[in-house]
Every structure is written in structure tokens, then in C-alpha cells.
Design a protein around this motif. Structure first.
Motif, PDB file in Angstrom:
ATOM      1  N   ALA A   4       0.661  -1.216  -0.083  1.00 56.67           N
ATOM      2  CA  ALA A   4       0.060  -0.009   0.021  1.00 56.67           C
ATOM      3  C   ALA A   4       1.005   1.524   0.021  1.00 56.67           C
ATOM      4  O   ALA A   4       1.764   1.444   0.686  1.00 56.67           O
ATOM      5  N   GLY A   5       0.547   1.970  -0.844  1.00 55.99           N
ATOM      6  CA  GLY A   5       1.338   3.303  -1.219  1.00 55.99           C
ATOM      7  C   GLY A   5       2.660   3.399  -2.003  1.00 55.99           C
ATOM      8  O   GLY A   5       2.978   4.366  -2.477  1.00 55.99           O
ATOM      9  N   THR A   6       2.685   2.146  -2.432  1.00 58.27           N
ATOM     10  CA  THR A   6       3.995   2.143  -3.736  1.00 58.27           C
ATOM     11  C   THR A   6       3.546   2.738  -5.005  1.00 58.27           C
ATOM     12  O   THR A   6       2.271   2.388  -5.297  1.00 58.27           O
ATOM     13  N   VAL A   7       3.981   3.618  -5.669  1.00 58.27           N
ATOM     14  CA  VAL A   7       3.905   4.277  -6.809  1.00 58.27           C
ATOM     15  C   VAL A   7       4.821   3.700  -7.789  1.00 58.27           C
ATOM     16  O   VAL A   7       5.964   3.234  -7.542  1.00 58.27           O
ATOM     17  N   VAL A   8       4.312   3.155  -8.861  1.00 55.65           N
ATOM     18  CA  VAL A   8       5.204   2.452 -10.189  1.00 55.65           C
ATOM     19  C   VAL A   8       4.858   3.222 -11.450  1.00 55.65           C
ATOM     20  O   VAL A   8       3.486   3.443 -11.792  1.00 55.65           O
ATOM     21  N   PHE A   9       5.771   3.736 -12.067  1.00 58.90           N
ATOM     22  CA  PHE A   9       5.521   4.013 -13.433  1.00 58.90           C
ATOM     23  C   PHE A   9       6.327   3.027 -14.094  1.00 58.90           C
ATOM     24  O   PHE A   9       7.472   3.064 -14.210  1.00 58.90           O
ATOM     25  N   VAL A  10       5.245   2.443 -15.217  1.00 53.95           N
ATOM     26  CA  VAL A  10       5.853   1.395 -16.267  1.00 53.95           C
ATOM     27  C   VAL A  10       5.905   2.367 -17.553  1.00 53.95           C
ATOM     28  O   VAL A  10       4.938   2.849 -18.024  1.00 53.95           O
ATOM     29  N   ALA A  11       7.100   2.685 -17.830  1.00 56.86           N
ATOM     30  CA  ALA A  11       7.456   3.518 -19.098  1.00 56.86           C
ATOM     31  C   ALA A  11       6.840   2.512 -20.406  1.00 56.86           C
ATOM     32  O   ALA A  11       6.905   1.274 -20.447  1.00 56.86           O
ATOM     33  N   PRO A  12       6.656   3.206 -21.495  1.00 54.50           N
ATOM     34  CA  PRO A  12       6.319   2.552 -22.761  1.00 54.50           C
ATOM     35  C   PRO A  12       7.217   1.444 -22.951  1.00 54.50           C
ATOM     36  O   PRO A  12       8.668   1.691 -22.817  1.00 54.50           O
ATOM     37  N   ASN A  13       6.848   0.307 -23.597  1.00 54.13           N
ATOM     38  CA  ASN A  13       7.547  -0.749 -24.035  1.00 54.13           C
ATOM     39  C   ASN A  13       8.640  -1.494 -22.860  1.00 54.13           C
ATOM     40  O   ASN A  13       9.618  -2.297 -23.232  1.00 54.13           O
ATOM     41  N   GLU A  14       8.222  -1.296 -21.478  1.00 51.48           N
ATOM     42  CA  GLU A  14       8.671  -2.154 -20.608  1.00 51.48           C
ATOM     43  C   GLU A  14       8.207  -3.346 -20.102  1.00 51.48           C
ATOM     44  O   GLU A  14       7.063  -3.177 -19.932  1.00 51.48           O
ATOM     45  N   PRO A  15       8.745  -4.353 -20.242  1.00 45.09           N
ATOM     46  CA  PRO A  15       8.156  -5.669 -19.768  1.00 45.09           C
ATOM     47  C   PRO A  15       7.604  -5.461 -18.273  1.00 45.09           C
ATOM     48  O   PRO A  15       8.588  -5.207 -17.588  1.00 45.09           O
TER      49      PRO A  15
END
Lengths: 127, 127
Positions: free
Chosen positions: A81-92
Motif C-alpha cells: 500500500a502506497g507504492t507508486v510504479v511508473f511503467v514506461a512505454p515498452n517496458e516488460p
């Protein structure tokens, strides 16, 4: 203005190949005349996971409840809870529930056409 | 991939005129090469509020903790943990903390240029 509690929104199974024990709510989207991006909420059952995949658009994720891992390629990174994730374009990537309770998170995406082919090209296509 | 707990991100006072007791974190934004939209997290102290204003871009909001109201024009609508709010472009709005603990919420916006002048026109402007 749309105001709703997320639990009041229909939660439908995710049918995508590779998804196990996943349900999704569309909280804000094109049906609400949202111009740019869509807010979805996922619930992954214990032992379940999202598809391991890649695509040309980004994810902006905020974990609400539960514990799990996000695969950054093949590396497991813990989330809670509270974790932020940015998955950039084309990242598996893949989200897995490693806990005993549902893993709940928000996952926002750009509107599909724009996200799939790049912001400039896709946005112009609606003219 | 960026992975961070939101509490690890710097929380800065909101200096906008009309904001009282507001602090903001930028969780995912252009500095992370996010292509389309920005995830911010706000904390409004008891008795505090965001500016009452309107603008040409939308908000997609998810309330994390606390209790308060969002003004839809001049009508107070209650919000609490789990409430989703879509503020369409040009809708007057304000978030007020009416509880005894911080009102915490996510508020996502499109990247400024695109949001301010409309998705098609602004996206083409970057070509």
C-alpha cells in the motif's frame, strides 16, 4: 462532475491471456468524456497475476491494499500500500499478488489510440 | 521503471492563491519521462482547502484517507477514502477537509500544454 465510491463500480474479470485471478473496474474513462487518460482499479486474488507483457503505452500505478511484486523484466520488486510504479512505454512488466489478501491498485493509461501510436500521431487522428 | 513509496517523495506546500493548508507531492511526471499525464498526491490539513477555481483541463481524483467535501459549483459533495472524482474541463471545484485528520488524495492531470488547449491541438504542437 462524477463522484462515486470505487466499490460501487462494476468489477469485471480480466479476460486477457496470461491474467489469473484479476478483476478490473473502469473508474473514469472515455464513457465519462475524460479527454486524455483512464483510471482503472485492479484486484488480483492471492496467487494471481496480471499478464506478463509489454506495450507501447505507459502505466501510472498506485497500490491501495495488499502485498505483491512487480516484475521489472525478470526482477521481482516488492510493492505494498502506497507504492507508486511508473511503467514506461515498452517496458516488460507483470504484477503478482504474493500475499494472503487481495492486491488492489490503481492503474492509469492514456486513451488507447493515443497511447498505442504515440501522442502526436494519435491525437491528430481524431481531427 | 520507477518504483517508490509515496511517503518517500518530497511534499511541498502549495503556493497557489486560495490554497490553505495544502501540500503536494509529484509522484510521476514529466521529469520521469511520463508521456501523457502526471500523478500528484495532495494532503490537506484539517480546516484547509484547495483553491476554488476552474481551468481548461480535467482532474482524475482518488481519495486515499480522511474525510471532506468537493464543491461541485457551490454544492458540497462528501468524499472519503475510496471516493473517485472526475472534474471535467472548465468545471468549478474545490476540495475541503472537514475532518480531524489529513485529507489525502491523488489528483492526476494531463500534461499542461495538451490539457490547456485541447488534446488534438496541443499534441500536434509538439511536432
Amino acid at each position: 462532475m462524477k463522484i462515486v465510491h470505487y466499490e460501487q463500480v462494476e468489477c469485471a474479470p480480466v479476460q486477457t491471456e496470461g491474467a489469473v485471478g484479476c478483476r478490473m473496474r473502469c473508474l473514469i474513462g472515455e464513457a465519462d468524456a475524460a479527454p486524455s487518460f483512464t483510471m482503472r482499479q485492479f484486484e488480483v486474488a492471492p496467487g494471481g497475476h496480471t499478464p506478463k507483457h509489454t506495450h507501447g503505452f505507459e502505466h501510472e500505478v498506485f497500490v491501495l491494499e495488499g502485498t505483491g511484486v512487480v516484475l521489472e523484466g525478470n526482477v521481482e520488486r516488492p510493492v505494498k500500500a502506497g507504492t507508486v510504479v511508473f511503467v514506461a512505454p515498452n517496458e516488460p512488466h507483470q504484477f503478482r499478488n504474493t500475499g494472503a489478501t487481495p492486491l488492489k491498485f490503481l492503474c492509469l493509461i492514456p486513451h488507447p489510440l493515443r497511447g498505442m501510436v504515440g501522442p502526436c500521431i494519435a491525437a491528430c487522428a481524431c481531427e
